[in-house]
Design an enzyme around this catalytic site. Structure first.
Site, PDB file in Angstrom:
ATOM      1  N   LYS A 167      16.362  -3.336 -26.387  1.00 43.00           N
ATOM      2  CA  LYS A 167      17.161  -2.207 -26.885  1.00 43.00           C
ATOM      3  C   LYS A 167      17.351  -2.210 -28.403  1.00 43.00           C
ATOM      4  O   LYS A 167      17.536  -1.161 -29.006  1.00 43.00           O
ATOM      5  CB  LYS A 167      18.525  -2.181 -26.196  1.00 43.00           C
ATOM      6  CG  LYS A 167      18.427  -1.856 -24.716  1.00 43.00           C
ATOM      7  CD  LYS A 167      19.797  -1.748 -24.076  1.00 43.00           C
ATOM      8  CE  LYS A 167      19.665  -1.611 -22.573  1.00 43.00           C
ATOM      9  NZ  LYS A 167      20.959  -1.440 -21.908  1.00 43.00           N
ATOM     10  N   ASN A 227      18.147   2.926 -25.503  1.00 43.31           N
ATOM     11  CA  ASN A 227      17.759   2.617 -24.108  1.00 43.31           C
ATOM     12  C   ASN A 227      16.858   3.689 -23.499  1.00 43.31           C
ATOM     13  O   ASN A 227      16.407   3.547 -22.370  1.00 43.31           O
ATOM     14  CB  ASN A 227      18.987   2.402 -23.216  1.00 43.31           C
ATOM     15  CG  ASN A 227      19.636   3.714 -22.807  1.00 43.31           C
ATOM     16  OD1 ASN A 227      19.632   4.678 -23.566  1.00 43.31           O
ATOM     17  ND2 ASN A 227      20.177   3.761 -21.610  1.00 43.31           N
ATOM     18  N   ASP A 260      23.676   4.600 -22.773  1.00 44.00           N
ATOM     19  CA  ASP A 260      24.592   3.581 -22.230  1.00 44.00           C
ATOM     20  C   ASP A 260      26.052   3.903 -22.607  1.00 44.00           C
ATOM     21  O   ASP A 260      26.947   3.799 -21.768  1.00 44.00           O
ATOM     22  CB  ASP A 260      24.243   2.192 -22.784  1.00 44.00           C
ATOM     23  CG  ASP A 260      22.982   1.626 -22.155  1.00 44.00           C
ATOM     24  OD1 ASP A 260      22.682   1.945 -20.991  1.00 44.00           O
ATOM     25  OD2 ASP A 260      22.288   0.843 -22.839  1.00 44.00           O
ATOM     26  N   GLY A 281      27.675  -9.314 -26.794  1.00 48.49           N
ATOM     27  CA  GLY A 281      26.384  -9.161 -26.116  1.00 48.49           C
ATOM     28  C   GLY A 281      25.862  -7.739 -26.255  1.00 48.49           C
ATOM     29  O   GLY A 281      26.517  -6.882 -26.861  1.00 48.49           O
TER      30      GLY A 281
HETATM   31  P1  NAP Z   1      23.537 -10.324 -23.200  1.00 50.95           P
HETATM   32  O1  NAP Z   1      23.208  -9.480 -24.351  1.00 50.95           O
HETATM   33  O2  NAP Z   1      22.732 -11.535 -22.920  1.00 50.95           O
HETATM   34  O3  NAP Z   1      25.088 -10.747 -23.341  1.00 50.95           O
HETATM   35  C1  NAP Z   1      25.659 -11.695 -22.467  1.00 50.95           C
HETATM   36  C2  NAP Z   1      27.143 -11.818 -22.760  1.00 50.95           C
HETATM   37  O4  NAP Z   1      27.722 -12.696 -21.801  1.00 50.95           O
HETATM   38  C3  NAP Z   1      27.436 -12.408 -24.143  1.00 50.95           C
HETATM   39  O5  NAP Z   1      28.619 -11.839 -24.632  1.00 50.95           O
HETATM   40  C4  NAP Z   1      27.632 -13.883 -23.819  1.00 50.95           C
HETATM   41  O6  NAP Z   1      28.430 -14.581 -24.769  1.00 50.95           O
HETATM   42  C5  NAP Z   1      28.377 -13.777 -22.503  1.00 50.95           C
HETATM   43  N1  NAP Z   1      28.288 -14.989 -21.715  1.00 50.95           N
HETATM   44  C6  NAP Z   1      27.193 -15.495 -21.107  1.00 50.95           C
HETATM   45  N2  NAP Z   1      27.508 -16.635 -20.462  1.00 50.95           N
HETATM   46  C7  NAP Z   1      28.815 -16.854 -20.691  1.00 50.95           C
HETATM   47  C8  NAP Z   1      29.728 -17.884 -20.307  1.00 50.95           C
HETATM   48  N3  NAP Z   1      29.331 -18.911 -19.551  1.00 50.95           N
HETATM   49  N4  NAP Z   1      31.011 -17.795 -20.702  1.00 50.95           N
HETATM   50  C9  NAP Z   1      31.424 -16.734 -21.452  1.00 50.95           C
HETATM   51  N5  NAP Z   1      30.611 -15.731 -21.858  1.00 50.95           N
HETATM   52  C10 NAP Z   1      29.321 -15.805 -21.478  1.00 50.95           C
HETATM   53  O7  NAP Z   1      23.472  -9.507 -21.818  1.00 50.95           O
HETATM   54  P2  NAP Z   1      23.786  -7.928 -21.609  1.00 50.95           P
HETATM   55  O8  NAP Z   1      22.544  -7.170 -21.574  1.00 50.95           O
HETATM   56  O9  NAP Z   1      24.832  -7.526 -22.572  1.00 50.95           O
HETATM   57  O10 NAP Z   1      24.376  -7.939 -20.120  1.00 50.95           O
HETATM   58  C11 NAP Z   1      25.649  -8.457 -19.843  1.00 50.95           C
HETATM   59  C12 NAP Z   1      26.066  -8.101 -18.419  1.00 50.95           C
HETATM   60  O11 NAP Z   1      26.202  -6.684 -18.275  1.00 50.95           O
HETATM   61  C13 NAP Z   1      25.047  -8.546 -17.361  1.00 50.95           C
HETATM   62  O12 NAP Z   1      25.753  -9.005 -16.250  1.00 50.95           O
HETATM   63  C14 NAP Z   1      24.321  -7.256 -17.016  1.00 50.95           C
HETATM   64  O13 NAP Z   1      23.833  -7.275 -15.691  1.00 50.95           O
HETATM   65  C15 NAP Z   1      25.448  -6.232 -17.164  1.00 50.95           C
HETATM   66  N6  NAP Z   1      24.920  -4.885 -17.470  1.00 50.95           N
HETATM   67  C16 NAP Z   1      25.170  -3.885 -16.568  1.00 50.95           C
HETATM   68  C17 NAP Z   1      24.714  -2.610 -16.824  1.00 50.95           C
HETATM   69  C18 NAP Z   1      24.970  -1.523 -15.829  1.00 50.95           C
HETATM   70  O14 NAP Z   1      24.281  -0.491 -15.866  1.00 50.95           O
HETATM   71  N7  NAP Z   1      25.951  -1.669 -14.991  1.00 50.95           N
HETATM   72  C19 NAP Z   1      24.000  -2.333 -18.010  1.00 50.95           C
HETATM   73  C20 NAP Z   1      23.769  -3.388 -18.912  1.00 50.95           C
HETATM   74  C21 NAP Z   1      24.240  -4.659 -18.627  1.00 50.95           C
HETATM   75  P3  NAP Z   1      27.750 -15.281 -26.055  1.00 50.95           P
HETATM   76  O15 NAP Z   1      27.546 -14.193 -27.063  1.00 50.95           O
HETATM   77  O16 NAP Z   1      28.711 -16.304 -26.478  1.00 50.95           O
HETATM   78  O17 NAP Z   1      26.425 -15.865 -25.584  1.00 50.95           O
END
Ligand code: NAP
Length: 312
Positions: free
Chosen positions: A91, A112, A127, A155
């Protein structure tokens, strides 16, 4: 159609399709590029919609490693695709590959959805607007009227959510991220969108707090909506992000995760008497908005919702 839900194509398949051969059928003119992408529910949702609309177009999922994004976009364009969705990890990089960006993509710093207009590539972000619609649908509130806490604000999904909240002029925005520095970067951008450069403090509209119990307790008392945008909760064995005792009945809790349908956070929130919803509504609304960009006609929301309910 079920094949397109089950099959994950490769870049070689896309290359072959651009040369009028290979396994990607000629009707496929839309796809999601991601890495990994095999779990995406978008083909099921979009193909159900395309069929209901009487369109011959079909939607596939294609695994595209990060360093191959420019090549993949070029191949899709050459193959005559109408457009693409982009998911993890594409993205941000996609911003640099578009000839034109819509306002939201520019303000959120992420793309996206791509629309091919001949050789011209237009980038959109659905989004953020999808989140606005999702929150309105599940809680009957507008983001602009809510004091919001975003967990995982550093994230990809979390920063888009936080910046959309700023665009909506939410009265309060609390940003939480395990790696706190990332939340501070997002706060700087959010303040620009809010046109405020006030220093952080308890009464400022954008506040960054550490992922710690005392800070969460203090801020949750001044929060209406909690959005979980971390990946914590996808596995049953994941630790709690927010201690259960901090959740109260007056909160709305939105978890962007939709598999499992009820995460530990949502279960704790329900037990506390809070209103809850999972991320399926976000998937639906961002998808509907993308479809409207590609087809220039209203998306059949109910058909898409049913397709998601069946596959999620
Ligand atoms: P990403 O860019 O990899 O971000 C992951 C986030 O989770 C970061 O803020 C990370 O913190 C945090 N994190 C990971 N492990 C952690 C832990 N053990 N303790 C605390 N924080 C933790 O991923 P993303 O694309 O943003 O996706 C994040 C979530 O949103 C996923 O579950 C994804 O499936 C969901 N999502 C859903 C939709 C939907 O349409 N419903 C769309 C997009 C995403 P750090 O920065 O410290 O690593």
């Amino acid at each position: 159609m079920s094949d397109l839900q089950q099959t994950t194509f490769t870049l070689d398949d896309l290359r072959a399709r651009a040369e009028d051969r290979g396994p990607i059928a000629s009707e496929v003119g839309l796809a999601v590029l991601g890495h990994p992408v095999e779990h995406s529910l978008s083909p099921a949702m979009h193909n159900a919609a395309l069929e209901a609309l009487g369109s011959k177009l079909r939607y596939a999922k294609i695994d595209c490693p990060p360093e191959q994004l420019a090549v993949a976009i070029d191949l899709a364009r050459k193959a005559g695709f109408t457009g693409l969705n982009l998911t993890i990890p594409h993205k941000f990089e996609a911003l640099n590959l578009c000839h034109e960006l819509d306002d939201t993509a520019r303000q959120l710093g992420a793309v996206n959805t791509l629309l091919f207009d001949g050789s011209h590539i237009v980038g959109f972000n659905t989004d953020g607007p999808g989140l606005v619609r999702a929150i309105r649908e599940v809680f009957a509130f507008d983001l602009r009227d809510l004091r919001v806490m975003v967990l995982g604000a550093g994230g990809g999904a979390g920063s888009a959510a936080a910046l959309q909240c700023a665009l909506e002029k939410c009265p309060r925005l609390v940003l939480v991220n395990r790696t706190e520095g990332k939340a501070h970067d997002v706060a700087t951008q959010a303040k620009k969108l809010l046109h405020t450069d006030r220093l952080e403090g308890p009464d400022d509209p954008v506040t960054v707090i550490p992922l710690e119990e005392s800070a969460l307790r203090e801020q949750l008392a001044r929060t209406d909506l909690v959005i979980n945008a971390t990946s914590l909760g996808m596995k049953r064995t994941d630790p709690r992000l927010v201690p259960a005792a901090l959740l109260t009945p007056d909160l709305m809790v939105y978890d962007m995760i939709y598999r499992p349908a009820v995460t530990r956070l949502l279960e704790d929130a329900q037990n506390a008497g809070a209103r809850t919803a999972n991320g399926l509504s976000l998937l639906l609304h961002q998808g509907a908005l993308s479809l409207e960009i590609w087809l220039n006609r209203p998306a059949p929301l109910d058909v898409m919702r049913r397709a998601l309910d069946k596959t999620a």
